[in-house]
Design an enzyme around this catalytic site. Structure first.
Site, short mmCIF file in Angstrom:
data_model
loop_
_atom_site.label_atom_id
_atom_site.label_comp_id
_atom_site.label_asym_id
_atom_site.label_seq_id
_atom_site.Cartn_x
_atom_site.Cartn_y
_atom_site.Cartn_z
N CYS A 34 -11.37 27.84 -17.42
CA CYS A 34 -9.95 27.99 -17.11
C CYS A 34 -9.49 29.30 -17.74
CB CYS A 34 -9.16 26.81 -17.66
SG CYS A 34 -7.42 26.94 -17.27
N CYS A 60 -3.90 32.25 -11.86
CA CYS A 60 -5.16 31.50 -12.01
C CYS A 60 -6.29 32.47 -12.39
CB CYS A 60 -5.53 30.74 -10.74
SG CYS A 60 -6.93 29.62 -10.97
N THR A 96 -9.55 31.88 -13.13
CA THR A 96 -10.82 31.71 -12.41
C THR A 96 -10.62 32.07 -10.93
OG1 THR A 96 -10.32 29.34 -12.28
CG2 THR A 96 -11.85 30.04 -13.99
O1 PYC Z 1 -6.46 29.94 -14.91
O2 PYC Z 1 -8.53 29.50 -14.33
C1 PYC Z 1 -7.35 29.19 -14.42
C2 PYC Z 1 -6.92 27.85 -13.96
C3 PYC Z 1 -7.70 26.89 -13.39
C4 PYC Z 1 -6.87 25.81 -13.12
C5 PYC Z 1 -5.61 26.13 -13.56
N1 PYC Z 1 -5.66 27.39 -14.07
#
Ligand code: PYC
Length: 309
Positions: free
Chosen positions: A88, A233, A235
């Site tokens: 994450c 996000c 990832t």
């Molecule tokens: O920032 O990788 C991320 C992530 C995955 C799910 C929620 N945030």
């Protein structure tokens, strides 16, 4: 009464709850093995920490663990409302800022163990960190999926620490006031993808034009438990960077500014690994602390383990 100590933060609007005390004993071993123990034996702990009534669907938990290799700064297992996450990005930035607050991380470079590999985090100041993620790559290009009520949608399947389906062409308006529809559309896309490819894709990303002209693109990211990511996000941005690199649209040294549905931004860069189209992405973002708390778990509470969606 059981007590669980947590520190909450948000990274570009997406919350992270780091569990710093009252953690279950997962035994020794690499983080992948400990994550399996966590999943098989302590799923009620996961649900208790992130689900209602103590949390919400959007909350990502981060179980702070002793590293397997003592040379590394920490180990972490990320989890959400429905299970464990491989990696994450926003959570790692939140973890770095939390560890700095606890006096356990100094500015500079640190290695963090996760169930999908070791990542590096550079703490730049008390709020800003760069995550050098696991190697990321595109597995399938322009996969057609037939989505109920929408027709044919094309997208790429890529790994950035979790599996993503990335959609560039769609008719959706990427604004916060449209999140109910975006959630519904992305959920249907995910079901169609899962019926089409063998990779366990559990995140869907829709891309569109950035609102702020200094950014390169805006995204909407649907997470495995149907909550949308308030940040770009980490990832998911890693998966995007891998696709851009494979398409020859991003070179080492270029900075990609990914804007989220809420307007928060991650900056991403890539380093080629030497393997065809596999890159190591770095993601820089900002996190702020929001709470230090002790969760109380009353054994006589019928909802002590949280409400599972
Ligand atoms: O920032 O990788 C991320 C992530 C995955 C799910 C929620 N945030």
């Amino acid at each position: 009464m059981r007590r669980i100590q947590v520190i909450d933060s948000h990274t570009g609007g997406e919350p992270t709850r780091v569990v710093v005390g009252g953690t279950p004993d997962l035994g020794p071993g690499p983080l992948a093995a400990r994550a399996k123990v966590f999943q098989e034996r302590f799923d009620t702990f996961r649900s208790c920490v992130v689900n209602e009534p103590r949390g919400s669907d959007v909350l990502v938990g981060a179980l702070l663990c002793e590293p397997h290799d003592p040379a590394n700064t920490a180990g972490v297992i990320f989890f959400n409302n429905v299970g464990i996450l491989g990696m994450c990005g926003h959570g790692t930035i939140g973890l770095a800022v939390t560890l700095a607050h606890m006096g356990r991380m100094k500015p500079g470079e640190h290695r963090i163990e996760t169930p999908v590999g070791v990542v590096t985090v550079v703490l730049r100041d008390p709020h800003r960190a760069t995550v050098r993620n696991v190697p990321s790559y595109r597995r399938h290009t322009n996969v057609p999926v037939d989505v109920e009520g929408l027709g044919r949608v094309m997208g790429d399947v890529a790994w950035g620490g979790n599996w993503f389906f990335l959609v560039k062409e769609h008719r959706e308006e990427l604004t916060v006031r449209n999140v109910d529809r975006l959630t519904d559309v992305s959920w249907r896309v995910r079901q169609a993808v899962n019926a089409t490819v063998s990779e366990p894709v559990d995140h869907v990303e829709l891309f569109g034009a950035a609102v702020d002209p200094t950014n390169h693109s805006r995204n909407f990211v649907l997470c495995p438990g149907k909550a949308y990511d308030r940040s770009p996000c980490g990832t998911g941005t890693s998966a995007k960077l891998a696709c851009l690199f494979a398409d020859g649209k991003l070179r080492p040294g270029d900075v990609w500014r990914q804007e989220s549905i809420t307007g928060s931004v991650f900056e991403g860069t890539v380093e080629p690994t030497g393997e065809p189209d596999v890159v190591v992405p770095s993601i820089t973002g900002t996190a702020y602390l929001t709470a230090e708390a002790t969760l109380l778990v009353d054994e006589s509470d019928p909802l002590k383990d949280g409400i599972r969606p």
